[in-house]
Design a protein around this motif. Structure first.
Motif, mmCIF file in Angstrom:
data_model
loop_
_atom_site.group_PDB
_atom_site.id
_atom_site.type_symbol
_atom_site.label_atom_id
_atom_site.label_comp_id
_atom_site.label_asym_id
_atom_site.label_seq_id
_atom_site.Cartn_x
_atom_site.Cartn_y
_atom_site.Cartn_z
ATOM 1 N N ARG A 1 0.829 -1.345 0.099
ATOM 2 C CA ARG A 1 0.524 0.197 0.314
ATOM 3 C C ARG A 1 0.940 1.160 0.140
ATOM 4 N NH1 ARG A 1 -3.669 0.477 4.975
ATOM 5 N NH2 ARG A 1 -2.194 -0.423 5.637
ATOM 6 N N ALA A 2 2.158 1.265 0.022
ATOM 7 C CA ALA A 2 3.388 2.390 0.528
ATOM 8 C C ALA A 2 3.159 3.045 -1.094
ATOM 9 C CB ALA A 2 4.296 1.985 0.853
ATOM 10 N N ARG A 3 2.984 4.900 -1.401
ATOM 11 C CA ARG A 3 3.251 4.194 -2.031
ATOM 12 C C ARG A 3 4.442 5.766 -2.211
ATOM 13 N NH1 ARG A 3 -1.134 7.845 -5.006
ATOM 14 N NH2 ARG A 3 0.752 8.192 -6.012
ATOM 15 N N TYR A 4 4.654 6.233 -0.806
ATOM 16 C CA TYR A 4 5.580 7.006 -0.796
ATOM 17 C C TYR A 4 7.017 6.628 0.568
ATOM 18 C CZ TYR A 4 2.606 10.277 -3.622
ATOM 19 O OH TYR A 4 2.077 10.565 -4.528
ATOM 20 N N VAL A 5 7.777 7.678 0.405
ATOM 21 C CA VAL A 5 8.846 7.149 1.900
ATOM 22 C C VAL A 5 9.313 8.756 2.418
ATOM 23 C CG1 VAL A 5 10.516 6.408 2.614
ATOM 24 C CG2 VAL A 5 9.753 5.002 0.276
ATOM 25 N N VAL A 6 8.796 9.041 3.750
ATOM 26 C CA VAL A 6 8.937 9.948 4.338
ATOM 27 C C VAL A 6 10.072 9.491 5.295
ATOM 28 C CG1 VAL A 6 8.540 12.274 5.649
ATOM 29 C CG2 VAL A 6 6.772 10.654 4.046
ATOM 30 N N PHE A 7 10.978 11.308 5.206
ATOM 31 C CA PHE A 7 12.325 10.948 5.761
ATOM 32 C C PHE A 7 11.800 12.322 6.997
ATOM 33 C CE2 PHE A 7 12.930 9.803 2.024
ATOM 34 C CZ PHE A 7 13.499 8.737 1.840
ATOM 35 N N THR A 8 12.619 12.246 8.157
ATOM 36 C CA THR A 8 12.372 13.407 9.345
ATOM 37 C C THR A 8 14.159 13.138 9.691
ATOM 38 O OG1 THR A 8 10.274 12.379 9.359
ATOM 39 C CG2 THR A 8 10.908 13.518 11.304
ATOM 40 N N CYS A 9 14.085 14.595 10.433
ATOM 41 C CA CYS A 9 16.000 14.474 10.195
ATOM 42 C C CYS A 9 15.503 15.806 11.845
ATOM 43 C CB CYS A 9 15.926 15.755 9.482
ATOM 44 S SG CYS A 9 15.629 14.698 7.651
ATOM 45 N N ALA A 10 16.700 15.462 12.202
ATOM 46 C CA ALA A 10 17.400 15.581 13.530
ATOM 47 C C ALA A 10 17.211 17.518 13.248
ATOM 48 C CB ALA A 10 18.293 15.337 13.890
ATOM 49 N N ASP A 11 17.512 18.108 12.406
ATOM 50 C CA ASP A 11 17.459 19.570 12.251
ATOM 51 C C ASP A 11 16.785 20.233 11.954
ATOM 52 O OD1 ASP A 11 17.517 18.159 9.663
ATOM 53 O OD2 ASP A 11 18.174 20.102 8.583
ATOM 54 N N LEU A 12 16.440 21.355 12.960
ATOM 55 C CA LEU A 12 14.821 22.532 13.003
ATOM 56 C C LEU A 12 14.770 23.227 11.976
ATOM 57 C CD1 LEU A 12 14.560 22.596 16.738
ATOM 58 C CD2 LEU A 12 13.532 20.295 15.257
ATOM 59 N N TYR A 13 13.882 23.268 11.921
ATOM 60 C CA TYR A 13 13.099 24.328 10.486
ATOM 61 C C TYR A 13 11.680 25.511 10.890
ATOM 62 C CZ TYR A 13 16.843 23.756 6.785
ATOM 63 O OH TYR A 13 17.546 23.800 6.016
ATOM 64 N N GLY A 14 11.598 25.771 11.587
ATOM 65 C CA GLY A 14 10.931 26.725 12.397
ATOM 66 C C GLY A 14 10.605 26.788 13.390
ATOM 67 N N ASP B 1 9.315 6.634 7.352
ATOM 68 C CA ASP B 1 7.603 6.184 7.197
ATOM 69 C C ASP B 1 7.600 5.822 5.155
ATOM 70 O OD1 ASP B 1 7.377 6.391 9.924
ATOM 71 O OD2 ASP B 1 8.609 8.456 9.728
ATOM 72 N N ALA B 2 6.798 4.490 5.423
ATOM 73 C CA ALA B 2 6.366 4.923 4.470
ATOM 74 C C ALA B 2 4.769 5.045 4.534
ATOM 75 C CB ALA B 2 6.515 3.003 4.257
ATOM 76 N N VAL B 3 3.953 5.590 3.307
ATOM 77 C CA VAL B 3 2.838 6.027 3.299
ATOM 78 C C VAL B 3 2.423 5.782 1.924
ATOM 79 C CG1 VAL B 3 3.534 7.790 5.220
ATOM 80 C CG2 VAL B 3 3.407 8.321 2.827
ATOM 81 N N ASP B 4 0.984 5.791 2.377
ATOM 82 C CA ASP B 4 0.442 6.315 1.403
ATOM 83 C C ASP B 4 0.134 8.085 0.174
ATOM 84 O OD1 ASP B 4 -1.793 6.401 2.654
ATOM 85 O OD2 ASP B 4 -3.213 5.022 2.235
ATOM 86 N N SER B 5 0.029 8.899 1.245
ATOM 87 C CA SER B 5 -0.177 9.874 0.519
ATOM 88 C C SER B 5 0.698 10.823 1.672
ATOM 89 C CB SER B 5 -1.877 9.957 1.251
ATOM 90 O OG SER B 5 -1.838 11.112 0.909
ATOM 91 N N LEU B 6 0.542 12.001 1.653
ATOM 92 C CA LEU B 6 1.445 12.719 1.899
ATOM 93 C C LEU B 6 0.790 13.723 2.154
ATOM 94 C CD1 LEU B 6 4.154 13.878 -1.230
ATOM 95 C CD2 LEU B 6 4.353 12.022 0.718
ATOM 96 N N SER B 7 -0.589 13.891 2.171
ATOM 97 C CA SER B 7 -1.515 14.564 2.861
ATOM 98 C C SER B 7 -1.634 15.078 3.991
ATOM 99 C CB SER B 7 -2.811 14.495 2.337
ATOM 100 O OG SER B 7 -3.566 13.385 2.147
ATOM 101 N N ASN B 8 -1.165 14.072 4.920
ATOM 102 C CA ASN B 8 -1.324 14.277 6.296
ATOM 103 C C ASN B 8 0.687 14.281 7.083
ATOM 104 O OD1 ASN B 8 -3.239 13.406 6.430
ATOM 105 N ND2 ASN B 8 -2.896 11.165 6.622
ATOM 106 N N ILE B 9 1.740 14.687 5.417
ATOM 107 C CA ILE B 9 3.064 15.380 6.257
ATOM 108 C C ILE B 9 2.915 16.449 6.509
ATOM 109 C CG2 ILE B 9 5.031 14.727 5.823
ATOM 110 C CD1 ILE B 9 3.382 12.072 6.355
ATOM 111 N N GLY B 10 3.331 17.174 7.251
ATOM 112 C CA GLY B 10 3.470 18.920 6.532
ATOM 113 C C GLY B 10 2.247 18.900 6.614
ATOM 114 N N LEU B 11 2.494 20.339 5.985
ATOM 115 C CA LEU B 11 1.079 21.271 5.066
ATOM 116 C C LEU B 11 0.622 19.890 3.932
ATOM 117 C CD1 LEU B 11 2.101 25.012 4.716
ATOM 118 C CD2 LEU B 11 0.375 23.336 6.733
#
Lengths: 242, 251
Positions: free
Chosen positions: B153-166, B223-233
């Protein structure tokens, strides 16, 4: 305007109106004019992000630059306020308009024989005496051969051929070379251009040539009579100068 | 004659100036903005049509490498958590692999080093225009995702990092075409040494057919996800969400 001219008693000396530009040329001219202006404006906006030019495959702040460009002012860039993302959006959309527009015009120009008929340069036209004669005509602001007013003069042909077959294709090819995706798809583009930073430098130089052409073109349109020239590029109808 | 010429010139150059100014006005219209932003999908569609799924980015020789590979973006995340990780040389650091996977993973740097590593000398192209050539070493992302049994079901892979923006961790995402590309690696080595803090220690993404901002540094989670709509904005990355950068950065 012509209809308001009082009828000439002799019936002669009427302004002669001929069909100057074919529909393929007219449509492409305006589509391309919009694309070129947007590409130049957004390109200057992109240049402001890293205004250093390099030769070779790589180039960044610690590497020697052959040119450091000025910061282009807000009245020249798209958008006016620095915004790399939006400059790129304009540039990359209208790059497609420019590229596919040129492709369509190339096909149209060959099929209608416009290129073969109107842009062909013969060897004898390039003799120094012929070049000198054309230059003297230009300096006297005479742009048309009275015996064949529809024909382009030599400098016109040379500049159109240079823009159509050298500058515009090179701008597109060097633009393609800047894409890391296209580098994977067509690695030969990078090879012939000598690396991505060389391609970026050539892209800027080519854009400068196109900007210079645009300025000279506009000046000559004004000198030749802007109303008549612009109308001929919209309706195709052109009044032969006296 | 001269005033007439000036008038004509004003009309022509004024027309060009109006066009430039009009560009700023027109994209305030939602429809025009949508058309402008559709250029990204056209470029992506064209590029994907013209290139093989596995077409490789150019690789270079050692003598073609940049003498100095400049740092960019975050040069040091600087948070207390990150500083603690640096102090004990990333022994407490773990890469979490989760989302739509059958086997969530928590990998130490040593465990990541046990995957077969790919070594590649590639060119890094910043969205601003500069390029630098460097050598990167690390496992293929695809092998790590397979080890975690990524779901169908995964369509995208999301990367979360240690550096902060805003105040929020930097994040980026890829689709599975680029995630499983052979040159897409999780680099722990650079130019023959362990990755340094300036370039994203202990682990960063390399995705060689796209621009620099896609190459997330200081990786903490995948994280493997099926949509980007819940990631950030919802646009799939920090710059995509906040300053309209293209999600597909192949050009």
């Amino acid at each position: 305007m012509e209809s308001q001219t009082p009828p000439d008693p002799q019936g002669a000396d009427r302004p002669r109106v001929i069909r100057r530009h074919g529909v393929v040329t007219r449509v492409w001219h305006w589509v391309n004019a919009v694309a070129v202006l947007i590409l130049l404006g957004s390109g200057l906006g992109i240049s402001n992000a890293h205004p250093r030019l390099y030769w070779g495959r790589y180039g960044a702040n610690f590497d020697p630059a052959w040119a450091t460009l000025p910061r282009f002012p807000r009245w020249l860039t798209i958008p006016a306020n620095y915004n790399l993302a939006i400059s790129r959006r304009w540039h990359l959309l209208f790059a497609l308009v420019l590229g596919f527009g040129l492709l369509a015009y190339m096909i149209g120009g060959l099929v209608t024989r416009h290129f073969q008929r109107d842009l062909r340069i013969r060897g004898r036209e390039l003799r120094p005496t012929a070049l000198w004669a054309d230059l003297k005509q230009h300096l006297a602001f005479r742009f048309h051969d009275p015996r064949d007013p529809r024909a382009y003069n030599l400098f016109q042909k040379l500049s159109y051929v240079l823009v159509l077959f050298v500058a515009l294709p090179l701008a597109i090819l060097t633009g393609i070379a800047l894409s890391p995706g296209m580098n994977a798809a067509w690695p030969w583009v990078l090879e012939i251009l000598g690396g991505r930073q060389s391609a970026r430098s050539i892209h800027f130089i080519t854009a400068s040539v196109l900007a210079l052409f645009t300025i000279v073109h506009l000046v000559l349109v004004i000198l030749a009579g802007a109303g008549n020239e612009v109308r001929s590029m919209i309706t195709g109808r052109w009044r032969v100068p006296e | 004659m001269i005033p007439e010429l000036i008038r004509r010139r004003a009309i022509l150059t004024g027309g060009a100036g109006l066009l430039l100014a009009g560009c700023d006005k027109i994209i305030q219209q939602p429809t025009a903005r949508k058309i402008l932003f559709a250029g990204e999908d056209m470029q992506k569609g064209l590029q994907r049509a013209l290139m093989d799924r596995g077409a490789l980015a150019p690789e270079y020789r050692r003598d073609q490498m940049s003498p100095v590979f400049r740092t960019n973006g975050t040069r040091d995340p600087g948070t207390p958590e990150y500083r603690a990780l640096v102090e004990n040389r990333f022994q407490d650091w773990r890469l979490k692999v989760g989302g739509l996977v059958g086997t969530p993973l928590s990998l130490s740097l040593r465990q990541i080093g046990e995957f077969p590593a790919r070594r590649q000398i590639t060119r890094h192209d910043c969205v601003e225009g500069w390029s630098a050539i460097g050598e990167w070493t690390g496992p293929m992302l695809g092998n790590v995702l397979k080890a975690a049994n990524i779901s169908d079901r995964a369509r995208y892979v999301v990367f979360t990092c240690a550096d902060l923006y805003g105040g929020q961790p930097y994040y980026e995402s890829l689709d599975l075409i680029d995630a499983f590309h052979p040159q897409t690696i999780l680099a722990w080595g650079m130019n023959g040494r362990m990755l340094d803090v300036g370039h994203g220690a202990p682990l960063r993404l390399r995705v060689e057919r796209q621009l620099g901002y896609k190459h997330a540094k200081y990786l903490m989670r995948i994280d493997a996800v099926d949509s980007l709509s819940n990631i950030g904005l919802g646009k799939g990355g920090y710059w995509e969400d906040h300053v309209d950068y293209d999600w597909y950065a192949g050009i």
